[in-house]
Design an enzyme around this catalytic site. Structure first.
Site, PDB file in Angstrom:
ATOM      1  N   SER A   1      46.447 -16.261 -27.475  1.00  0.00           N
ATOM      2  CA  SER A   1      48.174 -16.412 -28.080  1.00  0.00           C
ATOM      3  C   SER A   1      48.229 -17.208 -27.368  1.00  0.00           C
ATOM      4  CB  SER A   1      48.223 -14.633 -27.515  1.00  0.00           C
ATOM      5  OG  SER A   1      47.553 -13.433 -27.278  1.00  0.00           O
TER       6      SER A   1
ATOM      7  N   ASP B   1      47.445 -12.213 -32.150  1.00  0.00           N
ATOM      8  CA  ASP B   1      47.803 -10.688 -31.712  1.00  0.00           C
ATOM      9  C   ASP B   1      48.556  -9.883 -33.195  1.00  0.00           C
ATOM     10  OD1 ASP B   1      50.121 -12.216 -31.643  1.00  0.00           O
ATOM     11  OD2 ASP B   1      51.173 -11.717 -29.887  1.00  0.00           O
TER      12      ASP B   1
ATOM     13  N   ARG C   1      41.223 -10.365 -20.635  1.00  0.00           N
ATOM     14  CA  ARG C   1      40.786  -9.035 -20.237  1.00  0.00           C
ATOM     15  C   ARG C   1      39.200  -9.725 -21.591  1.00  0.00           C
ATOM     16  NH1 ARG C   1      42.561  -4.493 -23.196  1.00  0.00           N
ATOM     17  NH2 ARG C   1      43.432  -5.513 -25.251  1.00  0.00           N
TER      18      ARG C   1
END
Length: 481
Positions: A144, A198, A83
């Site tokens: 991540s 995260d 994203r």
């Protein structure tokens, strides 16, 4: 209807196979003592290299204070999609626009240059679509994958996971690779100012609205936690040149999923934990994570159900070819679904058993399946609670908020309540806490990390008399035993 003697004998026999999941409070207190010792080992310079829990400093030195403002980009890369987000901050007001892009298989298995060129192309398109070409945009990058962080905007990839195998990236600084790709492929004025995982993003996102927030927890496919630690307790910190310009604190990425890799949790592992570990892709590694996280919980339940079936205590007329006997086929989402059954109709449980092609099951079988799920998930919740209670006791603050994210926490119907009950039992008397679902840590949290970084950078340039950081009390806190 009273249970028959046959049923009583059946349940007594079942109990012998599942009692290992029922742990006493003293067992969880033992876990806390061991965890605290292992965390101290990870923080000390002399023992860090051999410690299982690495306690990595993240270089994030401050939480949001509500004064952050401006336009920021965030990039969230952690799977087959990524994203790009535009985050506009004005104090506590926040506006987020985002777009999701696919990473084709050929790029996941191609070269690092192809991957980062593709990401840069998508950032370029996003910037054009939002008419930001002439704007200077700081970027927060949630990456991540396992990394060795060397600075706030410097992190070297340790290894690829999640199906990626891009050549020429392992050991390289991912921020530099993205920076070079942006220069090659776009005319954007983008500066990568922070790379976070995260857990850190989850903490930053929640701390923006709740200033009591000091801990971030991920309970999803994996399990990890981070928290704000006093620098005096971080023996591995080697960046004293910055001490005049930053608060004497840093967020620690615990990587506590590896707790127990040295055998210290063997006293509480069951035969099912050992079997799961043996057939996993990383035997002997991530011992605590394997007892908690969504990647493994369904398989532990499946192994118990398989054993009970082989012992003739469950599904007495089951076909041995059904999916229940296939490794990895009992998903953790099934555990959440089964535990949402609240009556004797077992609607969700029956749905799951039908999906697994289990035939001729009885209501009694459904009851046993649900019982096994409740035992395995309660142990997971209590173990996560013991971890959080260790951090709450360590920080020793009157009011504490824990930011939590991840599919296990979001979708399991009892996880939140089970954790709260156990934490209450394990924390020091008088310490108050609450668990708060964090929203979009990997997007909003990354942008806020970038914003905080710029705020601190601005403070660095202020004369000493005008710098609020110089008014902070320099607390010296000894490492808690």
């Amino acid at each position: 209807m009273p249970a028959t003697t046959d049923q009583l004998t059946r349940y007594e026999k079942i109990e012998a196979f599942v009692k290992g999941f029922k742990l006493s409070s003293s067992a969880y207190k033992r876990v806390m003592t061991l965890l605290n010792q292992e965390m101290n080992n990870g923080l000390k310079r002399q023992s860090h290299n051999v410690a299982d829990i690495k306690m990595f400093p993240t270089f994030v030195r401050s939480l949001p204070d509500g004064s952050e403002k401006g336009e920021f980009l965030a990039l969230d890369l952690g799977g087959t999609n990524f994203r790009v987000l535009l985050v506009r901050l004005q104090g506590h007001d926040i506006d987020i626009q985002s777009k999701t892009y696919l990473i084709p298989q050929r790029i996941m298995l191609g070269t690092g240059t192809q991957l980062f060129d593709h990401i840069a192309d998508c950032i370029g398109k996003f910037v054009l679509e939002h008419d930001l070409l002439n704007h200077s945009l700081p970027l927060g990058f949630t990456f991540s994958f396992p990394c060795q962080q060397e600075g706030l905007a410097k992190a070297r990839l340790s290894k690829w996971t999640k199906g990626f195998r891009c050549e020429g990236v392992v050991g390289e600084d991912i921020c530099e690779l993205l920076h070079e790709a942006l220069k090659r492929r776009t005319n954007c004025k983008v500066e990568i100012v922070a790379v976070v995982n995260d857990a850190v993003g989850t903490l930053m996102s929640a701390a923006h609205v709740d200033h009591h927030c000091q801990i971030g927890l991920i309970l999803g496919t994996g399990c990890n936690a981070c928290y704000m630690e006093y620098l005096d307790n971080v023996g591995t910190w080697r960046h004293d040149d910055e001490k005049d310009h930053h608060p004497r604190q840093v967020i620690i990425n615990t990587e506590w999923g590896a707790f127990g890799d040295n055998g210290c949790l063997d006293f509480m592992r069951t035969e099912y934990d050992r079997e799961l570990d043996t057939f996993s892709i990383n035997p002997g590694k991530q011992v605590m994570e394997k007892m908690i996280s969504g990647m493994y919980m369904g398989e532990i339940v499946r192994l118990v159900l398989e054993r009970l079936t082989h012992e003739g205590l469950l599904f007495r007329s089951v076909d041995r070819e059904c999916d229940l006997f296939e490794r990895g086929r009992f998903y953790t989402k099934y555990v959440s679904e089964i535990e949402s059954d609240t009556d004797e109709f077992f609607r969700h449980t029956k749905q799951v058993l039908n999906e697994l092609h289990v035939e001729n099951y009885t209501t009694e079988d459904c009851k046993i399946v649900k019982y096994v799920c409740t035992l395995v998930s309660a142990r997971a919740a209590f173990l996560a609670a013991a971890g959080l209670a260790t951090l709450i006791n360590r920080l020793d603050k009157q009011d504490m908020t824990i930011a939590v994210d991840g599919s296990l926490y979001r979708f399991h119907p009892r996880f939140h309540n089970l954790m709260c009950l156990k934490i209450k039992e394990l924390v020091k008397p008088g310490l108050k806490f609450k668990l708060s679902l964090s929203h979009d840590g990997s997007g909003k949290g990354a942008a806020l990390t970038a914003a905080v970084s710029l705020r601190l950078r601005t403070l660095k340039t202020l004369p000493p008399d005008n710098n609020p950081l110089n008014l902070l009390t320099q607390e010296t806190v000894s490492v808690r035993a």
